[in-house]
Design a protein around this motif. Structure first.
Motif, PDB file in Angstrom:
ATOM      1  N   CYS A  15      57.942  -5.773 -59.576  1.00  0.00           N
ATOM      2  CA  CYS A  15      56.785  -5.729 -59.411  1.00  0.00           C
ATOM      3  C   CYS A  15      56.317  -5.906 -58.076  1.00  0.00           C
ATOM      4  O   CYS A  15      54.870  -5.471 -57.774  1.00  0.00           O
ATOM      5  CB  CYS A  15      56.049  -7.207 -60.142  1.00  0.00           C
ATOM      6  N   GLN A  16      57.063  -6.236 -57.142  1.00  0.00           N
ATOM      7  CA  GLN A  16      56.727  -5.885 -55.697  1.00  0.00           C
ATOM      8  C   GLN A  16      55.940  -6.932 -55.150  1.00  0.00           C
ATOM      9  O   GLN A  16      55.357  -6.768 -54.002  1.00  0.00           O
ATOM     10  CB  GLN A  16      56.638  -4.503 -55.259  1.00  0.00           C
ATOM     11  N   THR A  17      55.190  -7.890 -55.924  1.00  0.00           N
ATOM     12  CA  THR A  17      54.547  -8.949 -55.287  1.00  0.00           C
ATOM     13  C   THR A  17      55.138  -9.806 -54.181  1.00  0.00           C
ATOM     14  O   THR A  17      54.352 -10.086 -53.045  1.00  0.00           O
ATOM     15  CB  THR A  17      53.896  -9.903 -56.221  1.00  0.00           C
ATOM     16  N   CYS A  18      56.512  -9.746 -54.003  1.00  0.00           N
ATOM     17  CA  CYS A  18      57.192 -10.458 -53.034  1.00  0.00           C
ATOM     18  C   CYS A  18      56.960  -9.661 -51.681  1.00  0.00           C
ATOM     19  O   CYS A  18      56.861 -10.121 -50.742  1.00  0.00           O
ATOM     20  CB  CYS A  18      58.624 -10.789 -53.032  1.00  0.00           C
ATOM     21  N   GLU A  19      57.104  -8.127 -51.848  1.00  0.00           N
ATOM     22  CA  GLU A  19      56.779  -7.498 -50.717  1.00  0.00           C
ATOM     23  C   GLU A  19      55.267  -7.428 -49.991  1.00  0.00           C
ATOM     24  O   GLU A  19      55.181  -7.475 -49.044  1.00  0.00           O
ATOM     25  CB  GLU A  19      56.909  -5.911 -51.026  1.00  0.00           C
ATOM     26  N   VAL A  20      54.359  -7.517 -51.128  1.00  0.00           N
ATOM     27  CA  VAL A  20      52.970  -7.435 -50.784  1.00  0.00           C
ATOM     28  C   VAL A  20      52.498  -8.539 -49.904  1.00  0.00           C
ATOM     29  O   VAL A  20      52.072  -8.849 -48.907  1.00  0.00           O
ATOM     30  CB  VAL A  20      52.399  -7.212 -51.990  1.00  0.00           C
ATOM     31  N   GLY A  34      59.836  -7.551 -44.398  1.00  0.00           N
ATOM     32  CA  GLY A  34      60.553  -8.934 -44.607  1.00  0.00           C
ATOM     33  C   GLY A  34      61.235  -9.010 -45.852  1.00  0.00           C
ATOM     34  O   GLY A  34      62.286  -9.528 -45.542  1.00  0.00           O
ATOM     35  N   ILE A  35      60.823  -8.466 -46.968  1.00  0.00           N
ATOM     36  CA  ILE A  35      61.266  -8.266 -48.133  1.00  0.00           C
ATOM     37  C   ILE A  35      61.093  -6.922 -48.809  1.00  0.00           C
ATOM     38  O   ILE A  35      59.780  -6.598 -48.805  1.00  0.00           O
ATOM     39  CB  ILE A  35      61.377  -9.671 -48.749  1.00  0.00           C
ATOM     40  N   ALA A  69      56.959 -25.597 -43.262  1.00  0.00           N
ATOM     41  CA  ALA A  69      56.874 -26.696 -42.043  1.00  0.00           C
ATOM     42  C   ALA A  69      55.449 -27.265 -42.271  1.00  0.00           C
ATOM     43  O   ALA A  69      55.258 -28.437 -42.287  1.00  0.00           O
ATOM     44  CB  ALA A  69      56.765 -26.356 -40.639  1.00  0.00           C
ATOM     45  N   ALA A  70      54.503 -26.440 -43.042  1.00  0.00           N
ATOM     46  CA  ALA A  70      53.102 -27.045 -43.556  1.00  0.00           C
ATOM     47  C   ALA A  70      52.999 -27.531 -44.986  1.00  0.00           C
ATOM     48  O   ALA A  70      52.188 -27.971 -45.405  1.00  0.00           O
ATOM     49  CB  ALA A  70      51.987 -26.203 -43.160  1.00  0.00           C
ATOM     50  N   GLY A  71      54.330 -27.672 -45.301  1.00  0.00           N
ATOM     51  CA  GLY A  71      54.521 -28.090 -46.859  1.00  0.00           C
ATOM     52  C   GLY A  71      54.227 -27.040 -47.989  1.00  0.00           C
ATOM     53  O   GLY A  71      54.156 -27.491 -49.099  1.00  0.00           O
ATOM     54  N   LYS A  72      54.023 -25.993 -47.451  1.00  0.00           N
ATOM     55  CA  LYS A  72      53.819 -24.731 -48.449  1.00  0.00           C
ATOM     56  C   LYS A  72      54.946 -24.020 -48.837  1.00  0.00           C
ATOM     57  O   LYS A  72      55.986 -23.765 -47.943  1.00  0.00           O
ATOM     58  CB  LYS A  72      52.693 -23.867 -47.691  1.00  0.00           C
ATOM     59  N   PRO A  73      54.927 -23.296 -50.016  1.00  0.00           N
ATOM     60  CA  PRO A  73      56.230 -22.653 -50.337  1.00  0.00           C
ATOM     61  C   PRO A  73      56.073 -21.016 -49.576  1.00  0.00           C
ATOM     62  O   PRO A  73      55.020 -20.651 -48.959  1.00  0.00           O
ATOM     63  CB  PRO A  73      56.258 -22.248 -51.866  1.00  0.00           C
ATOM     64  N   ALA A  74      57.212 -20.573 -49.305  1.00  0.00           N
ATOM     65  CA  ALA A  74      57.461 -19.151 -48.664  1.00  0.00           C
ATOM     66  C   ALA A  74      56.399 -18.174 -49.553  1.00  0.00           C
ATOM     67  O   ALA A  74      56.238 -18.546 -50.924  1.00  0.00           O
ATOM     68  CB  ALA A  74      58.839 -18.542 -48.580  1.00  0.00           C
ATOM     69  N   ALA A  75      55.761 -17.339 -48.943  1.00  0.00           N
ATOM     70  CA  ALA A  75      54.852 -16.412 -49.486  1.00  0.00           C
ATOM     71  C   ALA A  75      55.423 -15.792 -50.751  1.00  0.00           C
ATOM     72  O   ALA A  75      54.962 -15.659 -51.714  1.00  0.00           O
ATOM     73  CB  ALA A  75      54.408 -15.525 -48.578  1.00  0.00           C
ATOM     74  N   CYS A  76      56.845 -15.260 -50.482  1.00  0.00           N
ATOM     75  CA  CYS A  76      57.485 -14.549 -51.707  1.00  0.00           C
ATOM     76  C   CYS A  76      57.796 -15.400 -52.762  1.00  0.00           C
ATOM     77  O   CYS A  76      57.729 -15.028 -53.955  1.00  0.00           O
ATOM     78  CB  CYS A  76      58.547 -13.641 -51.104  1.00  0.00           C
ATOM     79  N   GLU A  77      58.222 -16.525 -52.605  1.00  0.00           N
ATOM     80  CA  GLU A  77      58.606 -17.599 -53.611  1.00  0.00           C
ATOM     81  C   GLU A  77      57.305 -18.135 -54.355  1.00  0.00           C
ATOM     82  O   GLU A  77      57.402 -18.169 -55.630  1.00  0.00           O
ATOM     83  CB  GLU A  77      59.089 -18.738 -52.927  1.00  0.00           C
ATOM     84  N   LEU A  78      56.137 -18.135 -53.699  1.00  0.00           N
ATOM     85  CA  LEU A  78      54.821 -18.359 -54.526  1.00  0.00           C
ATOM     86  C   LEU A  78      54.365 -17.500 -55.299  1.00  0.00           C
ATOM     87  O   LEU A  78      54.016 -17.723 -56.530  1.00  0.00           O
ATOM     88  CB  LEU A  78      53.869 -18.743 -53.172  1.00  0.00           C
ATOM     89  N   GLN A  79      54.534 -16.222 -54.609  1.00  0.00           N
ATOM     90  CA  GLN A  79      53.824 -15.058 -55.520  1.00  0.00           C
ATOM     91  C   GLN A  79      54.857 -14.479 -56.637  1.00  0.00           C
ATOM     92  O   GLN A  79      54.196 -13.589 -57.378  1.00  0.00           O
ATOM     93  CB  GLN A  79      53.398 -13.799 -54.488  1.00  0.00           C
ATOM     94  N   CYS A  80      55.846 -14.687 -56.538  1.00  0.00           N
ATOM     95  CA  CYS A  80      57.017 -14.313 -57.321  1.00  0.00           C
ATOM     96  C   CYS A  80      56.582 -14.502 -58.914  1.00  0.00           C
ATOM     97  O   CYS A  80      56.704 -15.513 -59.301  1.00  0.00           O
ATOM     98  CB  CYS A  80      58.291 -14.424 -57.094  1.00  0.00           C
ATOM     99  N   VAL A  84      61.971 -15.434 -59.492  1.00  0.00           N
ATOM    100  CA  VAL A  84      63.249 -14.949 -58.980  1.00  0.00           C
ATOM    101  C   VAL A  84      63.626 -15.589 -57.528  1.00  0.00           C
ATOM    102  O   VAL A  84      64.820 -15.749 -57.343  1.00  0.00           O
ATOM    103  CB  VAL A  84      63.197 -13.440 -58.740  1.00  0.00           C
ATOM    104  N   ILE A  85      62.600 -15.866 -56.768  1.00  0.00           N
ATOM    105  CA  ILE A  85      63.107 -16.469 -55.492  1.00  0.00           C
ATOM    106  C   ILE A  85      62.859 -17.885 -55.301  1.00  0.00           C
ATOM    107  O   ILE A  85      61.806 -18.475 -55.689  1.00  0.00           O
ATOM    108  CB  ILE A  85      62.228 -15.585 -54.594  1.00  0.00           C
ATOM    109  N   GLU A  86      63.960 -18.555 -54.877  1.00  0.00           N
ATOM    110  CA  GLU A  86      63.727 -20.074 -54.461  1.00  0.00           C
ATOM    111  C   GLU A  86      64.255 -20.095 -52.997  1.00  0.00           C
ATOM    112  O   GLU A  86      65.379 -19.699 -52.791  1.00  0.00           O
ATOM    113  CB  GLU A  86      64.645 -20.892 -55.327  1.00  0.00           C
ATOM    114  N   ILE A  87      63.505 -20.974 -52.202  1.00  0.00           N
ATOM    115  CA  ILE A  87      64.035 -21.302 -50.783  1.00  0.00           C
ATOM    116  C   ILE A  87      64.486 -22.642 -51.219  1.00  0.00           C
ATOM    117  O   ILE A  87      63.765 -23.811 -51.491  1.00  0.00           O
ATOM    118  CB  ILE A  87      62.819 -21.406 -49.958  1.00  0.00           C
ATOM    119  N   LEU A  88      65.736 -22.950 -50.708  1.00  0.00           N
ATOM    120  CA  LEU A  88      66.299 -24.342 -51.188  1.00  0.00           C
ATOM    121  C   LEU A  88      67.144 -24.626 -49.791  1.00  0.00           C
ATOM    122  O   LEU A  88      67.699 -23.916 -48.787  1.00  0.00           O
ATOM    123  CB  LEU A  88      67.337 -24.183 -52.145  1.00  0.00           C
ATOM    124  N   PRO A  89      67.337 -25.925 -49.582  1.00  0.00           N
ATOM    125  CA  PRO A  89      68.314 -26.485 -48.615  1.00  0.00           C
ATOM    126  C   PRO A  89      69.742 -25.892 -48.869  1.00  0.00           C
ATOM    127  O   PRO A  89      70.227 -25.644 -49.963  1.00  0.00           O
ATOM    128  CB  PRO A  89      68.498 -27.913 -48.754  1.00  0.00           C
TER     129      PRO A  89
END
Length: 110
Positions: A15-20, A34-35, A69-80, A84-89
């Motif tokens: 769908c390319q929402t991560c790209e956008v 960036g992706i 750092a502001a407590g929000k998810p990465a843009a791609c993770e939020l919009q996917c 598909v995308i998870e940012i994890l330790p």
């Protein structure tokens, strides 16, 4: 704490929402990314067809350090839409990959 991006591309619909979302978040020029979602296939491998969409981060990806750092998810993770995308330790990546079965799952570390 070091983080990494887990990409479960077996679920990616292309769908390319991560790209956008990345382009908008990072205010990148259209020729930068960036992706980016890459299409692989359709291609016959043995008796089965292979056709995947694979989100591929570039060197411009910093896992949305400022957003996180502001407590929000990465843009791609939020919009996917397919999650598909998870940012994890970094330490959680092997366990999460095992939970997902390991097939068509990859990891990116900036």
């Amino acid at each position: 704490m070091k983080h990494a991006m887990l990409i479960n591309y077996g679920l990616c619909t292309g769908c390319q929402t991560c790209e956008v979302s990345c382009l908008k978040e990072k205010r990148l020029d259209p020729e930068e990314w960036g992706i980016k979602v890459q299409q692989i296939g359709p291609k016959k491998l043995g008796d089965a067809w292979e056709w995947d969409y694979v989100p591929v981060p570039s060197r411009l990806c910093d896992l949305c350090e400022e957003r996180r750092a502001a407590g929000k998810p990465a843009a791609c993770e939020l919009q996917c839409l397919a999650k598909v995308i998870e940012i994890l330790p970094l330490g959680r990546i092997p366990q999460r990959m095992e939970e997902l079965g390991g097939s068509k799952v990859t990891c990116f570390m900036p």
